[in-house]
Design an enzyme around this catalytic site. Structure first.
Site, mmCIF file in Angstrom:
data_model
loop_
_atom_site.group_PDB
_atom_site.id
_atom_site.type_symbol
_atom_site.label_atom_id
_atom_site.label_comp_id
_atom_site.label_asym_id
_atom_site.label_seq_id
_atom_site.Cartn_x
_atom_site.Cartn_y
_atom_site.Cartn_z
ATOM 1 N N HIS A 318 -27.341 -29.375 79.443
ATOM 2 C CA HIS A 318 -25.947 -29.834 79.465
ATOM 3 C C HIS A 318 -25.370 -29.789 78.061
ATOM 4 C CE1 HIS A 318 -22.379 -32.252 80.402
ATOM 5 N NE2 HIS A 318 -22.579 -31.809 81.632
ATOM 6 N N ASP A 373 -26.105 -30.225 89.287
ATOM 7 C CA ASP A 373 -26.295 -29.090 90.201
ATOM 8 C C ASP A 373 -27.747 -28.891 90.620
ATOM 9 O OD1 ASP A 373 -23.539 -28.405 90.065
ATOM 10 O OD2 ASP A 373 -23.895 -27.583 88.079
ATOM 11 N N ARG A 399 -13.602 -32.082 92.458
ATOM 12 C CA ARG A 399 -13.072 -32.057 91.088
ATOM 13 C C ARG A 399 -11.551 -32.269 91.064
ATOM 14 N NH1 ARG A 399 -15.558 -31.178 86.134
ATOM 15 N NH2 ARG A 399 -17.086 -32.450 87.213
ATOM 16 N N ARG A 419 -2.264 -26.422 71.778
ATOM 17 C CA ARG A 419 -2.261 -25.203 70.979
ATOM 18 C C ARG A 419 -3.176 -25.399 69.776
ATOM 19 N NH1 ARG A 419 -2.860 -20.949 68.002
ATOM 20 N NH2 ARG A 419 -1.199 -19.377 68.082
HETATM 21 N N1 CMX Z 1 -32.529 -22.706 80.624
HETATM 22 C C1 CMX Z 1 -32.864 -21.885 79.593
HETATM 23 N N2 CMX Z 1 -32.303 -21.957 78.379
HETATM 24 C C2 CMX Z 1 -31.383 -22.927 78.188
HETATM 25 C C3 CMX Z 1 -31.034 -23.844 79.188
HETATM 26 C C4 CMX Z 1 -31.632 -23.691 80.450
HETATM 27 N N3 CMX Z 1 -31.294 -24.472 81.477
HETATM 28 N N4 CMX Z 1 -30.099 -24.685 78.697
HETATM 29 C C5 CMX Z 1 -29.882 -24.307 77.420
HETATM 30 N N5 CMX Z 1 -30.643 -23.240 77.121
HETATM 31 C C6 CMX Z 1 -30.651 -22.448 75.890
HETATM 32 C C7 CMX Z 1 -29.261 -21.867 75.647
HETATM 33 O O1 CMX Z 1 -29.071 -20.715 76.457
HETATM 34 C C8 CMX Z 1 -29.298 -21.612 74.160
HETATM 35 O O2 CMX Z 1 -30.102 -20.471 73.937
HETATM 36 P P1 CMX Z 1 -29.671 -19.353 72.838
HETATM 37 O O3 CMX Z 1 -29.634 -20.098 71.539
HETATM 38 O O4 CMX Z 1 -30.770 -18.355 72.928
HETATM 39 O O5 CMX Z 1 -28.322 -18.842 73.247
HETATM 40 C C9 CMX Z 1 -30.095 -22.834 73.645
HETATM 41 O O6 CMX Z 1 -30.874 -23.285 74.773
HETATM 42 C C10 CMX Z 1 -29.221 -23.941 73.135
HETATM 43 O O7 CMX Z 1 -28.317 -24.321 74.161
HETATM 44 P P2 CMX Z 1 -27.832 -25.845 74.300
HETATM 45 O O8 CMX Z 1 -27.087 -26.180 73.043
HETATM 46 O O9 CMX Z 1 -28.972 -26.717 74.669
HETATM 47 O O10 CMX Z 1 -26.875 -25.784 75.559
HETATM 48 P P3 CMX Z 1 -25.325 -25.396 75.613
HETATM 49 O O11 CMX Z 1 -24.500 -26.591 75.322
HETATM 50 O O12 CMX Z 1 -25.046 -24.154 74.814
HETATM 51 O O13 CMX Z 1 -25.168 -24.970 77.149
HETATM 52 C C11 CMX Z 1 -25.403 -25.191 79.486
HETATM 53 C C12 CMX Z 1 -25.122 -25.928 78.182
HETATM 54 C C13 CMX Z 1 -25.157 -26.146 80.638
HETATM 55 C C14 CMX Z 1 -24.437 -23.996 79.605
HETATM 56 C C15 CMX Z 1 -26.873 -24.713 79.466
HETATM 57 O O14 CMX Z 1 -27.739 -25.826 79.394
HETATM 58 C C16 CMX Z 1 -27.241 -23.847 80.654
HETATM 59 O O15 CMX Z 1 -27.026 -22.631 80.604
HETATM 60 N N6 CMX Z 1 -27.796 -24.456 81.760
HETATM 61 C C17 CMX Z 1 -28.072 -23.739 82.974
HETATM 62 C C18 CMX Z 1 -26.795 -23.540 83.793
HETATM 63 C C19 CMX Z 1 -26.346 -24.850 84.409
HETATM 64 O O16 CMX Z 1 -27.124 -25.580 85.017
HETATM 65 N N7 CMX Z 1 -25.047 -25.130 84.305
HETATM 66 C C20 CMX Z 1 -24.439 -26.306 84.957
HETATM 67 C C21 CMX Z 1 -24.024 -27.392 83.989
HETATM 68 C C22 CMX Z 1 -23.363 -28.554 84.715
HETATM 69 C C23 CMX Z 1 -22.026 -28.148 85.285
HETATM 70 O O17 CMX Z 1 -21.114 -27.842 84.500
HETATM 71 O O18 CMX Z 1 -21.878 -28.080 86.510
#
Ligand code: CMX
Length: 436
Positions: A318, A373, A399, A419
């Site tokens: 997250h 999710d 939502r 903006r």
């Molecule tokens: N699986 C694998 N790698 C993950 C991960 C996961 N679930 N969550 C984070 N990471 C990775 C990121 O891809 C990033 O990698 P890179 O540096 O190689 O690009 C690294 O860990 C750092 O990311 P972070 O700072 O921890 O996470 P972000 O704030 O950038 O992203 C989120 C958050 C939700 C997009 C990410 O955790 C993710 O992709 N999760 C899986 C998709 C998901 O479940 N989304 C739903 C979120 C809830 C919602 O909005 O409904």
């Protein structure tokens, strides 16, 4: 003027005066400083928006007007004999910051039913689409097609005073929320059930009627829908769908167009589409392993294989949270109470035991815990709603409650066009050089 609108007007008038004075008096107080990491890192944590309905804490999770999800489960009104909160009650709370009475919530259920008529032209638009069009694409189109009903848009073209924006926005928000389950159920039935539609049952509350129109009538599924549509409603203002609605609505685009834009944002796999991705990924696991009862070792290997193939683990991680999402926990609690020994629910719980350790070991994932999710698909599958391409529409219907309550506030408080400032990379290098 209805009671809810009257209450909203009173609260908004008082808050607007207080907020104007506060922002004038403190105009030059610095509340945040932006780091280069935030500029390049998706603006994480930049404090730059007011959002009244809910507040997210990284450790504790979401509070709606100060209340946690377990507290809401206790204090919000329920359907007769039911144990789950009615989403109507949460909307009331988010809009006017008061816990409604049972009578007020019953009024809101009736009011939404009265406003629920969807024009035939909207259904005609949907019927032009191939049945295999993704349900979120259909949802966005249907909301856009309803825009000709916008009272805000019509009154604006007639020269509405800016003091009346909130009133027209309230009317649009109430109408749109009322219509959404009808449109969403239509999409479900045309996509997965040969267009055999089910008429509304006006005696039911908003969530139960939605379940009924979907064709899923198990009383426990109706309870699940009440909980589901409550917990997905809002997650403060910075998440992609809420912020999209906020941004688009700040141009005085009406709530139909701004909500449609927000739903396009929810349809991304890093955001709301993750609920479909989770169960799709679990189905692929059970198919690959040839069992719906995989061991934790088998699950761990599948998780590792997913990471090795360069994909994320859906339902985990997250942008703000740093603990298990209380919306995940609320669904787990529901499953513990209502469901006995379901293979897919068991897989979700085993993933909860296995995934955080693996993600932690990567050394880069800031939050290894499950988000909202991670659990929802297994619950829906249990009650027979297996068509996972539809799951994000359910998230979207919920939502609407948060983002549209917030749109009423934005217009009542007279928030300006959004903006923020962008820079080219060259300019950013110059700025960094000048300050370091
Ligand atoms: N699986 C694998 N790698 C993950 C991960 C996961 N679930 N969550 C984070 N990471 C990775 C990121 O891809 C990033 O990698 P890179 O540096 O190689 O690009 C690294 O860990 C750092 O990311 P972070 O700072 O921890 O996470 P972000 O704030 O950038 O992203 C989120 C958050 C939700 C997009 C990410 O955790 C993710 O992709 N999760 C899986 C998709 C998901 O479940 N989304 C739903 C979120 C809830 C919602 O909005 O409904």
């Amino acid at each position: 003027m209805d009671l809810l609108k009257k209450k909203f007007e009173e609260k908004a008038t008082a808050l607007k005066a207080e907020m104007r004075a506060f922002s004038k008096e403190n105009a030059n107080v610095i509340v945040d400083q932006v780091k280069v990491a935030q500029v390049f890192g998706g603006m994480r944590g930049v404090k730059s928006m007011i959002w009244e309905a809910s507040q997210l804490d990284a450790q504790e999770g979401i509070r709606f007007r100060g209340y946690t999800i377990p507290e809401l489960k206790e204090i919000l009104p329920k359907a007769p004999g039911g144990k789950e909160p009615l989403p109507e009650g949460l909307f009331w709370l988010m809009l006017v910051d008061e816990i409604p009475t049972q009578e007020q919530v019953n009024w809101l259920s009736d009011e939404w039913e009265k406003r629920a008529k969807v024009s035939d032209s909207v259904y005609k638009v949907l019927d032009t689409l191939p049945a295999d069009t993704h349900p979120m694409t259909q949802f966005v189109l249907a909301i856009t097609a309803m825009q000709s009903d916008s009272i805000f848009s019509q009154k604006y073209s007639e020269g509405m005073s800016k003091h009346d924006y909130w009133d027209a926005t309230y009317e649009d928000a109430m109408n749109l929320i009322a219509k959404l389950p009808h449109v969403a159920a239509y999409i479900y039935r045309r996509t997965y059930h040969n267009g055999e539609h089910i008429a509304a049952d006006e005696s039911l509350d908003w969530a139960a009627n939605f379940a009924h129109m979907l064709g899923h009538n198990d009383p426990d599924f109706k309870s699940l829908m009440r909980l589901y549509l409550t917990i997905h409603a809002d997650h403060e203002g910075g998440n992609a769908s809420a912020h999209t609605v906020h941004l688009v609505n700040s141009t005085l685009s009406d709530v139909y167009l701004s909500f449609a834009a927000g739903m396009a944002s929810l349809a991304g796999p890093l955001h709301g589409l993750a609920n479909q991705e989770v169960i799709k990924w679990i189905f692929s696991m059970t198919e690959k392993l040839g069992t719906t009862k995989p061991s934790k070792e088998q699950i761990a290997q599948y998780v590792q294989d997913t990471l090795d193939s360069g994909q994320v683990i859906p339902g985990y991680g997250h942008a703000v949270l740093r603990k298990p999402d209380p919306r995940f926990t609320a669904q787990k609690t529901f499953a513990e109470e209502y469901i006995q020994d379901d293979d897919y629910v068991n897989i979700v719980w085993n993933l909860f035991d296995v995934v955080p350790g693996i993600l932690d070991s990567l050394g880069k994932v800031k939050n290894p815990w499950p988000n909202v999710d991670a659990h929802s698909g297994a619950l829906l599958v249990h009650y027979g709603l297996k068509e996972y391409g539809y799951y994000t529409v359910l998230f979207g219907v919920s939502r609407a409650l948060g983002v549209l309550a917030n749109s009423c506030w934005s217009r009542a408080l007279g928030f300006p066009l959004e903006r923020p400032k962008s820079h080219t990379f060259e300019k950013m290098k110059e700025i960094v050089k000048s300050v370091s």
